[in-house]
Design a protein around this motif. Structure first.
Motif, PDB file in Angstrom:
ATOM      1  N   LEU A 226     -61.137-126.093  11.555  1.00 51.32           N
ATOM      2  CA  LEU A 226     -61.266-125.554  12.917  1.00 51.32           C
ATOM      3  C   LEU A 226     -61.137-124.040  12.927  1.00 51.32           C
ATOM      4  O   LEU A 226     -61.837-123.350  13.670  1.00 51.32           O
ATOM      5  N   ASP A 251     -67.541-135.941  20.520  1.00 47.09           N
ATOM      6  CA  ASP A 251     -66.290-135.214  20.245  1.00 47.09           C
ATOM      7  C   ASP A 251     -66.581-133.736  19.993  1.00 47.09           C
ATOM      8  O   ASP A 251     -65.873-132.860  20.494  1.00 47.09           O
ATOM      9  N   TYR A 255     -65.299-130.641  22.261  1.00 47.15           N
ATOM     10  CA  TYR A 255     -64.472-129.629  21.597  1.00 47.15           C
ATOM     11  C   TYR A 255     -65.057-128.236  21.831  1.00 47.15           C
ATOM     12  O   TYR A 255     -64.338-127.296  22.181  1.00 47.15           O
TER      13      TYR A 255
END
Length: 357
Positions: A226, A251, A255
């Motif tokens: 990330l 997802d 995100y």
């Protein structure tokens, strides 16, 4: 009682693995290991050059392993191009098909990787142009090979001829084959498995390597997945709504929507001391959307590479005969095909080309 060694071969233990290699290959030293095999460096006494020898791990333990081993050998035999690692030799110490259990692939040893080179010296403009041009020529061959093949699962065979195998990359991760690009050079779509990979997945890596050559340090140095994405978006800006809608993962969509909006940076300012034509190359490569990135063929025609361009040299791979690649054969047939490929291998004597690195 241990079996006798084939005449002209010798046996050596390398890290608890038995290697049986021709007498010409000396000074075996393990340099890498992965899920599918082990790689040793060796000296070829006939040519006095250093080579890399790969021993596949139990290539015939299952039909899947046998098919993978066969395809790897076929692909390496097929690739004959100065910018893609080729096969120098392939051998087995097993004298007959019924005793055939192991074989070994010999490739050029890429000892000096770009990481070591950049620590030793700041690369000149001409050297950067040359190195990136060579990488792109190799990628063009690889991409043409994949296009001829048109297989959805082709990537599992192509890890052998990736950018990292051009000897131009950093310390590799230990996962998979040991030749996987480290996080700092991974395309964003790989980091989060956003979408189906396209041929420009490698262009991102070339862009990262080129940026590092220009700066003398990695461009995106994330501490985890990330953080890597955050570092990338500081330069590329956060994705547009149009790009987010292309993502296959819900997802990933949610995100990215949750991230604070960041504007795209002007790379001419980030690389203010670099040749503007070099920065133009980066602008075309370091785009979040894989569909917007240049292909290797397009990148080669950019003005930055004009003094090196020899279009007749920018060859594409010859069509690859993949008639067996999509078939399911019994183990003994994969074995037979592989044994035949080894027996029919004709080594190409390397011309003595010294590079100016």
């Amino acid at each position: 009682m241990s079996k006798r060694v084939r005449p002209g071969y010798y046996r050596q233990e390398v890290n608890k693995t038995t290697w049986e290699v021709p007498d010409r290959y000396r000074d075996l030293r393990q340099v890498g290991t992965g899920a599918y095999g082990t790689v040793c460096s060796a000296v070829d006494s006939r040519t006095s050059t250093k080579v890399a020898i790969k021993k596949l791990y139990r290539p015939f333990q299952t039909e899947l392993f046998a098919k993978r081993a066969y395809r790897e050998l076929r692909l390496l035999k097929h690739m004959k191009h100065e910018n893609v690692i080729g096969l120098l030799d392939v051998f087995t110490a097993d004298l007959s098909l019924d005793r055939f259990h192991d074989f070994y692939l010999v490739m050029p040893y890429m000892g000096t990787d770009l990481g070591k080179l950049m620590k030793l010296q700041r690369l000149s403009e001409e050297k950067i142009q040359y190195l990136v041009y060579q990488m792109l020529k190799g990628l063009k061959v690889k991409n043409s090979l994949k296009t001829h093949n048109r297989e959805s699962d082709f990537n599992c065979s192509v890890d052998e001829i990736n950018i990292l195998d051009f000897g131009l990359a950093r310390q590799a991760d230990s996962e998979m084959t040991g030749y996987v690009v480290t996080r700092w050079y991974r395309a964003p779509e790989v980091i989060l498995s956003w979408m189906h990979y396209t041929q420009t997945v490698d262009i991102w890596s070339v862009g990262c390597i080129m940026a590092e050559m220009l700066q003398g340090k990695p461009l995106f140095k994330g501490s985890d997945h990330l953080d890597q994405l955050t570092e990338i978006m500081k330069i590329t800006g956060t994705p547009t709504q149009e790009f987010i809608s292309k993502l296959e993962s819900d997802d990933a969509k949610s995100y990215i929507k949750s991230l604070p909006k960041v504007e795209k940076k002007d790379l001419q300012k980030v690389f203010s001391t670099a040749n503007p034509q070099a920065v133009c190359v980066l602008e075309c490569m370091l785009l979040l959307d894989p569909e917007c990135r240049v292909t290797a063929a397009e990148a080669l025609s950019l003005p930055y590479f004009s003094e090196f361009r020899e279009t007749e040299e920018e060859t594409e791979a010859q069509p690859y005969d993949h008639s067996l690649d999509n078939t399911d054969l019994p183990l003994d047939q994969w074995k037979r095909h592989t044994f035949t490929e080894i027996l029919s291998f004709k080594p190409v004597l390397p011309e003595s080309k010294e590079t100016s690195l």
